[in-house]
Design a protein around this motif. Structure first.
Motif, PDB file in Angstrom:
ATOM      1  N   ASN A 144       0.845  -1.184   0.000  1.00  0.00           N
ATOM      2  CA  ASN A 144       0.000   0.000   0.000  1.00  0.00           C
ATOM      3  C   ASN A 144       0.888   1.245   0.000  1.00  0.00           C
ATOM      4  O   ASN A 144       1.638   1.476   0.930  1.00  0.00           O
ATOM      5  N   GLY A 145       0.811   2.015  -1.063  1.00  0.00           N
ATOM      6  CA  GLY A 145       1.640   3.219  -1.105  1.00  0.00           C
ATOM      7  C   GLY A 145       1.646   3.838  -2.488  1.00  0.00           C
ATOM      8  O   GLY A 145       0.997   3.346  -3.410  1.00  0.00           O
ATOM      9  N   LEU A 188       9.018   2.042  -4.087  1.00  0.00           N
ATOM     10  CA  LEU A 188       9.497   1.067  -5.080  1.00  0.00           C
ATOM     11  C   LEU A 188      10.611   0.217  -4.475  1.00  0.00           C
ATOM     12  O   LEU A 188      10.641  -1.007  -4.643  1.00  0.00           O
ATOM     13  N   GLU A 189      11.509   0.880  -3.772  1.00  0.00           N
ATOM     14  CA  GLU A 189      12.636   0.171  -3.183  1.00  0.00           C
ATOM     15  C   GLU A 189      12.157  -0.826  -2.124  1.00  0.00           C
ATOM     16  O   GLU A 189      12.582  -1.978  -2.105  1.00  0.00           O
ATOM     17  N   GLU A 190      11.223  -0.350  -1.299  1.00  0.00           N
ATOM     18  CA  GLU A 190      10.663  -1.209  -0.254  1.00  0.00           C
ATOM     19  C   GLU A 190       9.990  -2.443  -0.861  1.00  0.00           C
ATOM     20  O   GLU A 190      10.049  -3.536  -0.303  1.00  0.00           O
ATOM     21  N   ALA A 191       9.371  -2.266  -2.015  1.00  0.00           N
ATOM     22  CA  ALA A 191       8.686  -3.381  -2.677  1.00  0.00           C
ATOM     23  C   ALA A 191       9.660  -4.215  -3.517  1.00  0.00           C
ATOM     24  O   ALA A 191       9.234  -5.062  -4.296  1.00  0.00           O
ATOM     25  N   GLU A 192      10.946  -3.967  -3.356  1.00  0.00           N
ATOM     26  CA  GLU A 192      12.020  -4.732  -4.001  1.00  0.00           C
ATOM     27  C   GLU A 192      11.961  -4.698  -5.531  1.00  0.00           C
ATOM     28  O   GLU A 192      12.091  -5.714  -6.198  1.00  0.00           O
ATOM     29  N   VAL A 193      11.789  -3.496  -6.032  1.00  0.00           N
ATOM     30  CA  VAL A 193      11.693  -3.324  -7.485  1.00  0.00           C
ATOM     31  C   VAL A 193      12.953  -3.832  -8.202  1.00  0.00           C
ATOM     32  O   VAL A 193      12.893  -4.265  -9.351  1.00  0.00           O
ATOM     33  N   LYS A 194      14.082  -3.791  -7.505  1.00  0.00           N
ATOM     34  CA  LYS A 194      15.343  -4.215  -8.133  1.00  0.00           C
ATOM     35  C   LYS A 194      15.305  -5.659  -8.614  1.00  0.00           C
ATOM     36  O   LYS A 194      16.012  -6.034  -9.542  1.00  0.00           O
ATOM     37  N   LYS A 195      14.484  -6.484  -7.958  1.00  0.00           N
ATOM     38  CA  LYS A 195      14.436  -7.908  -8.313  1.00  0.00           C
ATOM     39  C   LYS A 195      13.532  -8.201  -9.501  1.00  0.00           C
ATOM     40  O   LYS A 195      13.449  -9.330  -9.956  1.00  0.00           O
TER      41      LYS A 195
END
Lengths: 143, 220
Positions: free
Chosen positions: B49-50, B58-65
């Motif tokens: 939620n955000g 995005l970072e918290e949701a691990e967008v890098k992966k």
């Protein structure tokens, strides 16, 4: 009229910041166009403002064309929405080749998206934060 | 495959459901708290939620992966920031988005977001290219629509049935690239004879599309 050369300035977003800048630049003899999605926003303009007002969404090329953005020397993106400011600023550079483009960006991390794009950014919380720290510097040193 | 979807509404739900059924791992970011709860009860997905256009979220949701990021919010400016942040701040190589105003496709591409599509363009293209014909079951515009790939089924009344490909006398800008016959792919030569129920994969220029349909199906 002031002694500086009159510039053509487009200001996107006529809230507190945009209307304030627009009033001063217009008073100083520059040609100013303000764009805002809401017509009521123009009520915030000071009586000294003698420029043009355009009601519309500045992320649409047509609205910037209507503002004659291709002739602008400066564009200031001052809406209260970071993403709108980022998009408008990039369009101003890429499509209208405006020399000086400044965007207000609240979120520091979004500022990095402007890197290498020739866009200058102002982040209110870091600007105000620096002023606060400056005020504090005396008392911090004394301790 | 890991896919992140940012947006809200039924479309997101069904899209996520489809991806999950294919075995992909899905993360959804939505601003709407009630919707997040609704989604988390119905989908085996990570729901965040955000504001997906905030790089910290995005970072918290691990967008890098992620292998792909789909930006499907209703606002063009939010989608632009999402795609640019995912690509430039987090190194995601595939970002895809829908834009509202067809003119924005061009804007997005120039600003570095290569996969921006407008539903308006796609839908109006479908109407103009007369895909309602039941003999034509698939149409893919390539590039910005400079070339089309079309799948055409040969029905009993097609004028080309029983003919060798070279005797169909198709103009030079209509190319039959492949024939699917009983689920087997055949790369056709001039000698190949066309049969009823053949699925022809045809490459055409947009201006010769109508002509290709006429010649191959007999429809006017």
């Amino acid at each position: 009229m002031s002694s500086v050369k009159s510039q053509f300035i487009v200001i996107v977003g006529c809230g507190r910041l945009g209307s304030y800048i627009a009033g001063i630049l217009s008073r100083d003899g520059h040609s100013v166009v303000v764009i805002d999605a809401k017509k009521s926003a123009f009520d915030a303009l000071s009586p000294e403002f003698s420029g043009f007002q355009i009601e519309g969404d500045a992320t649409e090329l047509g609205v910037l064309r209507e503002a004659k953005a291709e002739k602008a020397d400066i564009l200031i993106a001052s809406t209260d929405n970071d993403n709108v400011n980022l998009m408008v600023a990039q369009i101003a550079k890429q499509f209208f080749n405006i020399r000086k483009v400044i965007a207000r960006i609240y979120e520091i991390k979004r500022e990095m998206l402007c890197k290498n794009r020739g866009i200058e950014t102002v982040c209110p919380s870091s600007v105000v934060g620096d002023i606060f720290l400056n005020f504090l510097s005396d008392s911090l040193e004394r301790n | 495959m890991q896919i992140m979807i940012i947006g809200a509404g039924k479309f997101i739900y069904f899209l996520a459901k489809t991806f999950i059924s294919k075995g992909y791992r899905v993360t959804i970011i939505s601003k709407d708290n009630a919707e997040c709860q609704w989604l988390s009860k119905r989908l085996k997905a990570v729901i965040v939620n955000g504001d997906g256009s905030d790089p910290r979220i995005l970072e918290e949701a691990e967008v890098k992966k992620m292998d792909a990021v789909l930006a499907l919010t209703p606002n063009d400016e939010d989608n632009l920031t999402i795609c640019q942040a995912a690509e430039h701040l987090f190194g995601v190589s595939r970002t895809i988005t829908l834009v509202n105003d067809p003119e924005q496709e061009k804007v997005f591409r120039q600003l570095g977001v290569k996969r921006a599509f407008s539903l308006t363009t796609v839908l109006s293209g479908l109407i103009e290219r007369r895909v309602e014909s039941e003999d034509v079951i698939n149409l893919i515009p390539i590039g910005e629509g400079e070339v089309n790939l079309t799948e055409i089924i040969l029905k009993a009344d097609s004028p080309v049935i029983g003919k060798r490909l070279k005797d169909t006398d198709l103009p030079g800008d209509i190319l039959v690239t492949c024939i699917l016959r009983n689920r087997k792919a055949i790369i056709p030569r001039g000698e190949t004879v066309l049969l009823e129920q053949d699925h022809l994969v045809v490459m055409t220029l947009p201006q010769s599309y109508g002509e290709a349909i006429r010649r191959l199906t007999g429809e006017s």
